[in-house]
Design a protein around this motif. Sequence first.
Motif, mmCIF file in Angstrom:
data_model
loop_
_atom_site.group_PDB
_atom_site.id
_atom_site.type_symbol
_atom_site.label_atom_id
_atom_site.label_comp_id
_atom_site.label_asym_id
_atom_site.label_seq_id
_atom_site.Cartn_x
_atom_site.Cartn_y
_atom_site.Cartn_z
ATOM 1 N N LEU A 137 46.712 55.615 26.585
ATOM 2 C CA LEU A 137 47.717 56.563 27.058
ATOM 3 C C LEU A 137 48.060 56.297 28.521
ATOM 4 C CD1 LEU A 137 49.480 59.079 26.702
ATOM 5 C CD2 LEU A 137 47.454 60.452 27.250
ATOM 6 N N SER A 138 47.047 56.050 29.335
ATOM 7 C CA SER A 138 47.273 55.771 30.753
ATOM 8 C C SER A 138 48.085 54.501 30.956
ATOM 9 C CB SER A 138 45.931 55.648 31.487
ATOM 10 O OG SER A 138 45.232 56.864 31.436
ATOM 11 N N LEU A 139 47.888 53.514 30.110
ATOM 12 C CA LEU A 139 48.658 52.270 30.223
ATOM 13 C C LEU A 139 50.138 52.499 29.915
ATOM 14 C CD1 LEU A 139 46.099 49.787 28.696
ATOM 15 C CD2 LEU A 139 46.846 49.895 31.085
ATOM 16 N N GLU A 140 50.425 53.444 29.033
ATOM 17 C CA GLU A 140 51.828 53.809 28.788
ATOM 18 C C GLU A 140 52.445 54.415 30.047
ATOM 19 O OE1 GLU A 140 52.396 56.215 25.281
ATOM 20 O OE2 GLU A 140 50.944 55.010 24.173
ATOM 21 N N TRP A 141 51.705 55.307 30.694
ATOM 22 C CA TRP A 141 52.189 55.900 31.946
ATOM 23 C C TRP A 141 52.376 54.826 33.007
ATOM 24 C CZ3 TRP A 141 47.814 60.079 31.977
ATOM 25 C CH2 TRP A 141 48.085 61.044 31.001
ATOM 26 N N LEU A 142 51.445 53.869 33.054
ATOM 27 C CA LEU A 142 51.510 52.786 34.030
ATOM 28 C C LEU A 142 52.778 51.964 33.853
ATOM 29 C CD1 LEU A 142 49.944 51.186 36.283
ATOM 30 C CD2 LEU A 142 49.092 49.746 34.422
ATOM 31 N N SER A 143 53.164 51.696 32.621
ATOM 32 C CA SER A 143 54.355 50.884 32.380
ATOM 33 C C SER A 143 55.628 51.589 32.837
ATOM 34 C CB SER A 143 54.467 50.510 30.902
ATOM 35 O OG SER A 143 54.781 51.626 30.116
ATOM 36 N N ASP A 203 55.635 54.208 35.370
ATOM 37 C CA ASP A 203 55.536 54.430 36.815
ATOM 38 C C ASP A 203 54.090 54.210 37.250
ATOM 39 O OD1 ASP A 203 55.623 55.269 39.456
ATOM 40 O OD2 ASP A 203 56.084 57.363 38.991
ATOM 41 N N ALA A 204 53.857 53.143 37.989
ATOM 42 C CA ALA A 204 52.498 52.797 38.413
ATOM 43 C C ALA A 204 51.894 53.848 39.340
ATOM 44 C CB ALA A 204 52.486 51.435 39.096
ATOM 45 N N PHE A 205 52.726 54.693 39.911
ATOM 46 C CA PHE A 205 52.227 55.709 40.840
ATOM 47 C C PHE A 205 52.414 57.121 40.280
ATOM 48 C CE2 PHE A 205 53.086 51.895 43.250
ATOM 49 C CZ PHE A 205 51.881 51.737 43.912
ATOM 50 N N ASP A 206 52.441 57.237 38.961
ATOM 51 C CA ASP A 206 52.490 58.532 38.288
ATOM 52 C C ASP A 206 51.281 59.347 38.759
ATOM 53 O OD1 ASP A 206 51.977 60.590 36.259
ATOM 54 O OD2 ASP A 206 53.480 59.561 35.060
ATOM 55 N N VAL A 207 51.495 60.607 39.106
ATOM 56 C CA VAL A 207 50.413 61.434 39.650
ATOM 57 C C VAL A 207 49.251 61.607 38.666
ATOM 58 C CG1 VAL A 207 51.888 62.652 41.274
ATOM 59 C CG2 VAL A 207 51.543 63.592 38.998
ATOM 60 N N ARG A 208 49.509 61.478 37.374
ATOM 61 C CA ARG A 208 48.441 61.620 36.375
ATOM 62 C C ARG A 208 47.454 60.458 36.430
ATOM 63 N NH1 ARG A 208 52.570 62.558 31.499
ATOM 64 N NH2 ARG A 208 53.546 60.896 32.699
ATOM 65 N N ARG A 252 41.974 57.056 25.812
ATOM 66 C CA ARG A 252 42.620 57.622 27.000
ATOM 67 C C ARG A 252 43.235 56.517 27.856
ATOM 68 N NH1 ARG A 252 40.429 62.571 30.655
ATOM 69 N NH2 ARG A 252 42.254 62.647 31.984
ATOM 70 N N THR A 253 42.605 55.355 27.891
ATOM 71 C CA THR A 253 43.148 54.221 28.629
ATOM 72 C C THR A 253 44.482 53.786 28.030
ATOM 73 O OG1 THR A 253 40.939 53.486 29.257
ATOM 74 C CG2 THR A 253 42.698 51.855 29.397
ATOM 75 N N GLY A 263 45.448 44.179 48.021
ATOM 76 C CA GLY A 263 46.596 43.765 47.211
ATOM 77 C C GLY A 263 46.500 44.242 45.776
ATOM 78 N N CYS A 264 45.379 44.854 45.430
ATOM 79 C CA CYS A 264 45.169 45.379 44.082
ATOM 80 C C CYS A 264 45.143 46.903 44.127
ATOM 81 C CB CYS A 264 43.865 44.842 43.500
ATOM 82 S SG CYS A 264 43.802 43.057 43.350
ATOM 83 N N TYR A 265 45.211 47.496 42.948
ATOM 84 C CA TYR A 265 45.232 48.947 42.827
ATOM 85 C C TYR A 265 44.290 49.360 41.703
ATOM 86 C CZ TYR A 265 49.539 48.370 45.442
ATOM 87 O OH TYR A 265 50.448 48.034 46.405
ATOM 88 N N SER A 266 43.915 50.640 41.714
ATOM 89 C CA SER A 266 43.127 51.187 40.613
ATOM 90 C C SER A 266 43.731 52.512 40.186
ATOM 91 C CB SER A 266 41.667 51.393 41.023
ATOM 92 O OG SER A 266 41.544 52.456 41.935
ATOM 93 N N PHE A 267 43.496 52.867 38.931
ATOM 94 C CA PHE A 267 43.836 54.223 38.478
ATOM 95 C C PHE A 267 42.670 54.773 37.683
ATOM 96 C CE2 PHE A 267 45.798 51.682 35.013
ATOM 97 C CZ PHE A 267 45.301 52.310 33.886
#
Length: 87
Positions: A27-33, A35-40, A24-25, A52-56
């Motif tokens: 797949l999430s990394l593809e979404w991150l590349s 749009d880092a703020f994709d609602v999913r 699942r990670t 200065g950092c973010y989490s998903f």
Amino acid sequence: MSNVVYGHGFLKALAVLPKAVQERTALSLEWLSVDAFDVRLHTKTLKGELTGCYSFRVGREYRVLFQFVDSGTIQVFDAGHRRDIYR
């Protein structure tokens, strides 16, 4: 589309997570590349020592930490269970 780079700590942390979470990670990394703020992803801005950092989210229990290196590069540096990741 951003270039996503993986820190050594991220790869080690990911290797010990359950196989389903690893998949699942990915797949999430593809979404991150894209749009880092994709609602999913449920991206959150972090505070305190991690300012200065973010989490998903990866499912309900796991989180991935990242930061923007520059306008086209995202560095992913840690992954783990939500009870442990922010320590």
